[in-house]
Design a protein around this motif. Structure first.
Motif, PDB file in Angstrom:
ATOM      1  N   VAL A 438       1.032  -1.620   0.238  1.00  0.00           N
ATOM      2  CA  VAL A 438      -0.041   0.277   0.212  1.00  0.00           C
ATOM      3  C   VAL A 438       1.032   1.491   0.149  1.00  0.00           C
ATOM      4  O   VAL A 438       0.512   1.819  -0.847  1.00  0.00           O
ATOM      5  N   GLU A 439       2.080   1.158   1.413  1.00  0.00           N
ATOM      6  CA  GLU A 439       2.843   2.141   0.550  1.00  0.00           C
ATOM      7  C   GLU A 439       3.318   2.541  -0.333  1.00  0.00           C
ATOM      8  O   GLU A 439       3.822   3.929  -0.630  1.00  0.00           O
ATOM      9  N   GLN A 440       3.783   1.616  -0.817  1.00  0.00           N
ATOM     10  CA  GLN A 440       4.527   2.131  -2.892  1.00  0.00           C
ATOM     11  C   GLN A 440       3.575   2.154  -3.518  1.00  0.00           C
ATOM     12  O   GLN A 440       3.831   2.889  -4.515  1.00  0.00           O
ATOM     13  N   ILE A 441       2.525   1.946  -3.730  1.00  0.00           N
ATOM     14  CA  ILE A 441       1.133   2.586  -4.817  1.00  0.00           C
ATOM     15  C   ILE A 441       1.736   4.590  -3.781  1.00  0.00           C
ATOM     16  O   ILE A 441       1.451   4.992  -5.185  1.00  0.00           O
ATOM     17  N   LEU A 442       1.237   4.428  -3.118  1.00  0.00           N
ATOM     18  CA  LEU A 442       0.372   5.485  -2.592  1.00  0.00           C
ATOM     19  C   LEU A 442       1.940   6.391  -2.915  1.00  0.00           C
ATOM     20  O   LEU A 442       1.994   7.873  -3.466  1.00  0.00           O
ATOM     21  N   ASP A 535      -6.358   1.178   7.258  1.00  0.00           N
ATOM     22  CA  ASP A 535      -6.320   0.171   7.868  1.00  0.00           C
ATOM     23  C   ASP A 535      -5.443  -1.596   6.044  1.00  0.00           C
ATOM     24  O   ASP A 535      -7.012  -1.401   5.473  1.00  0.00           O
ATOM     25  N   ALA A 536      -4.009  -1.354   6.649  1.00  0.00           N
ATOM     26  CA  ALA A 536      -3.704  -2.578   5.002  1.00  0.00           C
ATOM     27  C   ALA A 536      -4.047  -4.291   6.427  1.00  0.00           C
ATOM     28  O   ALA A 536      -3.241  -4.399   7.288  1.00  0.00           O
ATOM     29  N   ARG A 537      -4.751  -4.839   5.482  1.00  0.00           N
ATOM     30  CA  ARG A 537      -5.548  -5.974   6.440  1.00  0.00           C
ATOM     31  C   ARG A 537      -5.212  -7.304   5.006  1.00  0.00           C
ATOM     32  O   ARG A 537      -5.721  -6.709   3.923  1.00  0.00           O
ATOM     33  N   ARG A 538      -5.044  -8.407   5.839  1.00  0.00           N
ATOM     34  CA  ARG A 538      -5.146  -9.418   5.179  1.00  0.00           C
ATOM     35  C   ARG A 538      -5.213 -11.278   5.557  1.00  0.00           C
ATOM     36  O   ARG A 538      -4.728 -10.649   7.146  1.00  0.00           O
ATOM     37  N   ARG A 589     -10.168   0.597   4.756  1.00  0.00           N
ATOM     38  CA  ARG A 589      -9.673  -0.095   4.580  1.00  0.00           C
ATOM     39  C   ARG A 589      -9.071  -0.791   3.009  1.00  0.00           C
ATOM     40  O   ARG A 589      -9.701  -1.158   1.745  1.00  0.00           O
ATOM     41  N   VAL A 590      -7.752  -1.709   3.525  1.00  0.00           N
ATOM     42  CA  VAL A 590      -7.396  -1.761   1.998  1.00  0.00           C
ATOM     43  C   VAL A 590      -7.286  -3.467   2.413  1.00  0.00           C
ATOM     44  O   VAL A 590      -6.717  -4.263   3.426  1.00  0.00           O
ATOM     45  N   ILE A 591      -7.915  -4.835   1.850  1.00  0.00           N
ATOM     46  CA  ILE A 591      -7.598  -6.628   2.091  1.00  0.00           C
ATOM     47  C   ILE A 591      -7.336  -6.783   0.948  1.00  0.00           C
ATOM     48  O   ILE A 591      -7.066  -6.259  -0.368  1.00  0.00           O
ATOM     49  N   TYR A 592      -6.220  -7.401   1.094  1.00  0.00           N
ATOM     50  CA  TYR A 592      -4.434  -7.708   0.950  1.00  0.00           C
ATOM     51  C   TYR A 592      -5.417  -8.805  -0.707  1.00  0.00           C
ATOM     52  O   TYR A 592      -4.673  -8.519  -1.842  1.00  0.00           O
ATOM     53  N   GLU A 593      -6.216  -9.246   0.242  1.00  0.00           N
ATOM     54  CA  GLU A 593      -6.260 -10.464  -1.122  1.00  0.00           C
ATOM     55  C   GLU A 593      -7.483  -9.327  -2.209  1.00  0.00           C
ATOM     56  O   GLU A 593      -7.303  -9.819  -3.797  1.00  0.00           O
ATOM     57  N   ARG A 594      -8.414  -8.709  -2.173  1.00  0.00           N
ATOM     58  CA  ARG A 594      -8.442  -7.992  -3.397  1.00  0.00           C
ATOM     59  C   ARG A 594      -7.633  -7.320  -4.029  1.00  0.00           C
ATOM     60  O   ARG A 594      -7.794  -6.997  -5.305  1.00  0.00           O
ATOM     61  N   MET A 595      -6.616  -6.795  -3.044  1.00  0.00           N
ATOM     62  CA  MET A 595      -5.554  -6.133  -4.128  1.00  0.00           C
ATOM     63  C   MET A 595      -5.174  -6.446  -4.786  1.00  0.00           C
ATOM     64  O   MET A 595      -4.887  -6.161  -6.590  1.00  0.00           O
ATOM     65  N   VAL A 596      -4.724  -7.360  -4.712  1.00  0.00           N
ATOM     66  CA  VAL A 596      -4.389  -9.053  -5.640  1.00  0.00           C
ATOM     67  C   VAL A 596      -5.066  -9.468  -7.276  1.00  0.00           C
ATOM     68  O   VAL A 596      -4.983  -9.044  -8.092  1.00  0.00           O
ATOM     69  N   ARG A 605     -10.315   3.088  -5.478  1.00  0.00           N
ATOM     70  CA  ARG A 605     -11.113   3.344  -4.247  1.00  0.00           C
ATOM     71  C   ARG A 605     -10.001   3.745  -3.420  1.00  0.00           C
ATOM     72  O   ARG A 605     -10.338   4.759  -2.423  1.00  0.00           O
ATOM     73  N   LEU A 606      -8.839   3.402  -3.125  1.00  0.00           N
ATOM     74  CA  LEU A 606      -7.915   4.324  -2.243  1.00  0.00           C
ATOM     75  C   LEU A 606      -7.249   5.374  -2.358  1.00  0.00           C
ATOM     76  O   LEU A 606      -7.155   6.536  -1.868  1.00  0.00           O
ATOM     77  N   LEU A 607      -7.372   5.964  -3.346  1.00  0.00           N
ATOM     78  CA  LEU A 607      -6.596   7.145  -4.497  1.00  0.00           C
ATOM     79  C   LEU A 607      -8.045   8.545  -3.763  1.00  0.00           C
ATOM     80  O   LEU A 607      -7.371   9.388  -3.555  1.00  0.00           O
TER      81      LEU A 607
END
Length: 675
Positions: A438-442, A535-538, A589-596, A605-607
């Motif tokens: 998430v940090e690298q994307i932002l 909130d980065a969640r996995r 909230r960023v769900i890791y599996e959804r981001m993948v 959504r994040l931006l």
């Protein structure tokens, strides 16, 4: 027949004058002059007169008499000492230097002469000579029996006894540099950082050439995250007339903390050019190169370290921790041999032992021998758990207190306040949750700067909690409720100011990726109301197992036991769910599996939540060149891949304690359990 009174002998009159010197120097001068009328030129009386004049503030007259005495009695240290002091007070720097140089030649083992000489040399602009004089004073202090006695007491654990000895000494001379440094060490050992820093700062101010005190001060400043001051002192240390590799090493440490990786790498390379047989320096260079994304060079540096010191567990773990490097059969054999060689010293070499177990766990994982892998991970974690403090019950109680405190009604009663700066974006969650992704994307966005895991909010939170622990407030809620709008603004401004040093660009927004800041979402809302929280969640098994098999350089004490990490994840989910209820939409909230699975939609959504326009560079985050210090530093330099989503599956037979600790959190993922 009445006998006539006899005049007192010069010796008796002198003793009377000496007794008057401290309390009534004018009377002592009268006594000295009376003696000199009877015994013109009598040196002890001249000496008494000169000292009386100095105490009366008549420095020039004192210097004139002492100068005459010194010419006639140049081998008397007391005369030279007094002349040096009197000339210094009279601002006759050159005469003071001459007297003190003569004194230190006569008495090189007396520290005070050297320190006073250093001050006069510094006034004369002779900086390097002054530095050497300070170093000579420090060397002379190493023979001071009273200081040695205090130092022995410190080493024996008698801190109170040593404290008393030094307090008495400093009552007599408040600017005694070695005593101040040791007094600072006592405060540090007691955990009293503020007086520790103050005392060592005073030692350095009194003797700027006291290299060991400055080195200690830098370490104290690093511990309290006062990085700009640490850098200033580390730069000064480089000018020492007695150069030491340690000076470059500590400067490099400060630079790494500040994110100046390239310059730190240069310092490490300079040290290795002079002496390549330094495994610790090779390892440090490897850390910097890894952070810079120069993976092949990092591998070479780590291998140079373990070649020179095969038992160096941290270097082996650093290799294993590159994630994209696989340790082969030869590496496994070398690590097993290293473990065997450490058997007799295992208690003294615990750091090496647990690092080797973690490294073997990764090597056997790469070899798909999951039973052997789990066994080594388990041994490494079990050993590490004995070396750290983590009270899961106490932590859960703190989380529950925060959950009870930050209700929507409470937030409403607190009203407006805090620092309005919109700059910070907090990326929170657990380690190994996808937060680095998430940090690298932002940070690929032209309006957002990536920094690192910043400790400032954790430090502010700990400072506030300490007020409860020390009894100032009955409980957490009372302490938070006591914060006035002005308090909250001050705390928010403190955070912005203290993190400014980490910002290297003019981008308006910046990321603080300290994952543990989820504990402080309520505090962040109060002191930085316009900050964004992501909130980065996995998946709990993926996240917790990955954290358990990861050795962290510092902090994250909950990760070394499967039950502890499961409870921690559950506490995190509970607090974040409560916050979602009390302040809907405040946290994204960023769900890791959804981001993948659907990267572009999740990035948009994040931006949108951050409030910046979409930028295609965020989808090519792996091309963004920046320093990344976390365990995922190599992975975020590649496109998103699915390979690690179920890395826990082969270990499932051994994950019963983790599943039990997670309880309903596991079954309800990605949602929180219903209350």
């Amino acid at each position: 027949m009445i006998q006539p009174l006899r005049a007192p002998s010069p010796q008796q009159a002198l003793a009377e004058g000496e007794a008057l010197l401290a309390s009534a120097p004018h009377k002592a001068l009268t006594q000295a002059e009376a003696i000199l009328r009877q015994a013109p030129g009598y040196p002890p009386a001249e000496f008494l007169a000169a000292r009386a004049l100095r105490k009366m503030g008549k420095g020039k007259q004192a210097v004139a008499r002492l100068d005459a005495l010194a010419r006639a009695n140049g081998r008397v240290p007391a005369v030279l000492w007094e002349l040096g002091q009197a000339a210094a007070e009279a601002k006759d720097t050159q005469r003071a230097i001459a007297a003190l140089q003569a004194l230190t030649q006569l008495q090189p083992t007396v520290p005070g002469g050297w320190f006073l000489l250093a001050r006069q040399l510094r006034k004369a602009g002779r900086t390097q000579d002054a530095w050497r004089a300070d170093l000579s004073g420090v060397h002379a202090s190493s023979r001071d029996t009273a200081l040695l006695k205090a130092a022995v007491a410190v080493q024996d654990g008698d801190l109170e006894g040593a404290d008393r000895m030094l307090a008495e000494r400093l009552a007599r001379d408040s600017d005694d540099p070695p005593a101040l440094r040791l007094h600072g060490e006592i405060a540090w050992r007691k955990g009293e950082m503020t007086p520790a820093i103050a005392r060592v700062e005073q030692a350095v101010a009194s003797a700027p050439g006291f290299d060991l005190a400055r080195d200690f001060l830098i370490r104290l400043l690093l511990q309290t995250n006062r990085l700009p001051e640490a850098l200033e002192h580390a730069e000064v240390l480089q000018a020492s007339p007695i150069p030491s590799p340690g000076h470059k090493l500590i400067l490099a440490s400060v630079l790494v903390r500040l994110g100046h990786q390239e310059r730190a790498a240069g310092l490490y390379r300079d040290l290795l050019a002079r002496d390549a047989d330094q495994p610790q320096v090779w390892q440090n260079l490897g850390h910097v190169l890894k952070t810079l994304g120069r993976q092949a060079e990092a591998v070479d540096a780590y291998r140079a370290a373990v070649t020179r010191q095969p038992t160096m567990g941290e270097a082996w773990w650093s290799l294993a921790n590159l994630k994209t490097v696989k340790l082969g059969p030869d590496d496994i054999a070398a690590m097993k041999a290293a473990l065997a060689s450490l058997e007799d010293t295992a208690d003294e070499r615990k750091e090496d032992v647990f690092h080797l177990h973690f490294s073997l766990g990764k090597a056997f994982e790469d070899a798909r021998d999951h039973a052997a892998s789990f066994a080594h991970y388990d041994k490494g974690n079990a050993l590490r758990r004995t070396m750290i403090l983590h009270d899961a019950d106490a932590f859960s109680a703190e989380v529950e207190a925060a959950q009870r405190t930050f209700t929507s009604a409470f937030i409403a009663t607190m009203g407006n306040g805090g620092c309005p700066a919109p700059d910070p974006i907090f990326v929170v969650g657990l380690p190994r949750s996808g937060s680095t992704l998430v940090e690298q994307i932002l940070s690929s966005h032209p309006m957002i700067e990536g920094t690192m895991e910043l400790p400032e909010m954790m430090m502010i939170g700990a400072r506030l909690q300490s007020r409860v622990d020390e009894g100032e407030f009955a409980d957490f809620a009372a302490m938070i409720a006591s914060l006035t709008p002005a308090d909250r603004q001050r705390l928010g401004e403190e955070y912005i100011e203290r993190t400014r040093i980490h910002r290297q660009t003019d981008r308006p927004l910046f990321i603080d990726k300290m994952p543990n800041n989820w504990q402080h979402v309520g505090l962040i809302r109060l002191i930085l109301p316009n900050a964004r929280i992501v909130d980065a969640r996995r998946h709990p098994l993926s996240c917790c197992f990955s954290g358990w098999k990861q050795h962290f350089a510092r902090g994250q004490t909950f990760t070394y036991d499967l039950t502890d990490i499961g409870r921690y994840y559950s506490d995190y989910v509970g607090l974040m769910a409560a916050w979602d209820t009390q302040a809907p939409g405040h946290v994204h909230r960023v769900i890791y599996e959804r981001m993948v699975a659907d990267t572009e939609s999740e990035v948009r959504r994040l931006l949108g939540y951050i409030g910046v326009p979409f930028d295609a560079a965020c989808l090519e985050f792996y091309k963004t060149e920046r320093a990344v210090r976390t365990a995922s530093s190599e992975q975020v330099r590649q496109p998103i891949f699915r390979d690690g989503l179920e890395a826990w599956k082969p270990y499932e037979p051994w994950l019963g304690p983790l599943k039990s600790a997670l309880g309903p959190v596991l079954d309800s993922y990605p949602d929180a359990p219903s209350v």
